[in-house]
Scaffold this active site. Structure first.
Site, mmCIF file in Angstrom:
data_model
loop_
_atom_site.group_PDB
_atom_site.id
_atom_site.type_symbol
_atom_site.label_atom_id
_atom_site.label_comp_id
_atom_site.label_asym_id
_atom_site.label_seq_id
_atom_site.Cartn_x
_atom_site.Cartn_y
_atom_site.Cartn_z
ATOM 1 N N PRO A 2 0.643 -0.860 0.235
ATOM 2 C CA PRO A 2 0.035 -0.274 -0.021
ATOM 3 C C PRO A 2 0.907 1.000 0.211
ATOM 4 C CG PRO A 2 -0.440 -1.440 1.360
ATOM 5 C CD PRO A 2 0.254 -2.478 1.175
ATOM 6 N N GLU A 3 0.659 2.250 -0.962
ATOM 7 C CA GLU A 3 1.097 3.379 -1.175
ATOM 8 C C GLU A 3 1.047 4.360 -0.175
ATOM 9 O OE1 GLU A 3 4.117 3.676 -1.292
ATOM 10 O OE2 GLU A 3 4.950 1.892 -2.240
#
Length: 272
Positions: A2-3
């Protein structure tokens, strides 16, 4: 992994579920995440506490209570789900924040690289957050700032904008996409980029991240939002994961190389 857009999407999903609600406590089934979960401290402090706000700093979620702040990181493959009905936890469902009425926020983390920590001080001064650069969508990140950080540097511009001490949240996918929009070759030395092109790159970074947030992030392998739905920015990708496919602008084949041990995608004609 997850960014920033995926974490912001998660924040927007869980904030209405948590904010203003009292906690009954926490149930920890696996305390050995990236760092040990402070189970005894949380079991003592959380019951009766109210979640005032849910904020984000870089890729960390900050759940602010009167007594302090829960610092939550999703790691490589973590996700959060808001549960209204009792659900038997799976093998990777490591902990639940339990609300007063029995609703739960459940952390699922197959690789156990996530974290749940507690601080009673200013979370901005926590060792994990203190040295971070500005937010890419905030006022402090502008063309003048990026130009000042790039001057005299020989490192590739892509690795510079992925450095969390320079600016947070520009992960590999979004760095590739922003550099394409700005027309900048990812391997170009940062110190050889003009102030005008730095301004253009900042605008591209802001645009890519804002669009990804609105579309729910980019699902490539593991990420799903807090409601279980995947992110859809993948449908908009111009270069990332499109090696040898035609550029959407000029039809030249997208090239793939490695910079800083990360796959790097670019158009040899559009990016200089």
């Amino acid at each position: 992994m997850p960014e920033l857009p995926e974490v912001e999407t998660t924040r927007r999903g869980i904030a209405p579920f948590l904010e203003g609600r009292r906690l009954r406590g926490i149930e920890v089934r696996q305390p050995r995440l990236r760092w040990p979960v402070p189970v005894e401290v949380l079991a003592r402090i959380l019951p009766g506490g109210t979640v005032r706000t849910v904020e984000r700093r870089a890729k960390y979620l900050l759940l602010r209570l009167d007594a302090g702040t829960l610092i939550l990181h999703l790691g490589m493959s973590g996700s959060l789900r808001c549960l209204h009905e009792p659900t038997t936890p799976g093998v990777h469902d490591h902990l639940d924040l339990v609300l007063e009425d029995g609703d739960r926020l459940r952390l699922t983390d197959p690789r156990r690289f996530g974290a749940l920590l507690w601080t009673e001080g200013d979370p901005a001064a926590h060792p994990l957050l203190a040295a971070l650069g500005p937010e890419p969508l905030g006022e402090a990140f502008d063309g003048d700032y990026l130009y000042s950080r790039a001057r005299g540097r020989r490192q590739a511009i892509k690795t510079l904008i992925m450095d969390s001490h320079v600016v947070v949240g520009v992960g590999n996918i979004y760095a590739n996409e922003a550099l394409f929009r700005a027309g900048i070759h990812p391997a170009r030395p940062a110190g050889r980029i003009s102030a005008a092109r730095c301004e253009r790159l900042v605008a591209a970074i802001r645009g890519v991240l804002a669009e990804a947030i609105e579309l729910g992030g980019t699902t490539l392998r593991d990420f799903h939002a807090s409601d279980g739905r995947p992110g859809y920015f993948r449908l908009q990708l111009a270069v990332y994961d499109r090696g040898a496919e035609p550029c959407r602008t000029c039809a030249s084949p997208i090239r793939v190389t490695r910079l800083g041990q990360r796959s790097t995608f670019y158009c040899p004609r559009c990016q200089r």
